[in-house]
Design a protein around this motif. Structure first.
Motif: not given
Length: 175
Positions: A106-110
């Motif tokens: 985390l955080p995810w790129p999305v």
């Protein structure tokens, strides 16, 4: 070369929920590799039970309709579904089922702004599970509920909660 931290609008909290079914083998919660993976994410992890969901329902709705609906739901899975929406609406963050393992840090790129654009980071992230045309599911479309993310107060979750309140009143009155 260090990269800039990802700008994320979603609160950095992972919510996990355990509403037990009395008398079943899975009526107790123990940390396992799935929940431990989220604990190691560096984000805050909060665990929810039926009592804390009911407290949140009272906190979020002065009319008492959220709490009444939550208490009227006849089986634990329906209470769990309602509570996951309450949590995201009231607190924001990531809702994640206990049996889902964190695969990407985390955080995810999305979760960040669109690259090469000036758009803000997303306020809600919900995956598409499938639709009747491509997978033969009975309803279309179906959205993933085992992992979802949102800022607090997002209108999607307010509307989902209200829809459940409205339908539950009708359902319970016809039983």
């Amino acid at each position: 070369v260090p990269t800039d931290p990802l700008e994320v609008a979603i609160p950095q909290t992972v919510h996990q929920l355990f509403i037990s079914t009395p008398g079943t083998r899975g009526s107790s919660f123990y940390l396992d590799r799935h929940s431990t993976s989220w604990l190691q994410s560096g984000w805050k992890v909060e665990y929810w039970r039926e009592s804390s969901c009911l407290e949140l329902a009272h906190e979020l709705d002065d009319t008492g309709s959220y709490a009444a609906t939550f208490q009227a739901l006849p089986v634990p899975i329906l209470k769990s579904d309602f509570c996951r929406y309450l949590i995201l609406f009231g607190r924001g963050g990531i809702y994640n089922d206990l049996d889902v393992h964190l695969l990407q840090p985390l955080p995810w790129p999305v979760m960040g702004p669109v690259k090469d654009g000036d758009e803000e980071p997303p306020a809600v992230i919900v995956g598409l599970e499938g639709d009747a045309a491509t997978t033969g599911l009975p309803r279309s479309p179906q959205f993933v509920q085992w992992t979802m993310a949102s800022v607090p107060g997002h209108p999607i979750f307010r509307d989902v909660l209200q829809s459940i309140v409205d339908r539950t009143v009708h359902y319970v009155s016809t039983q």
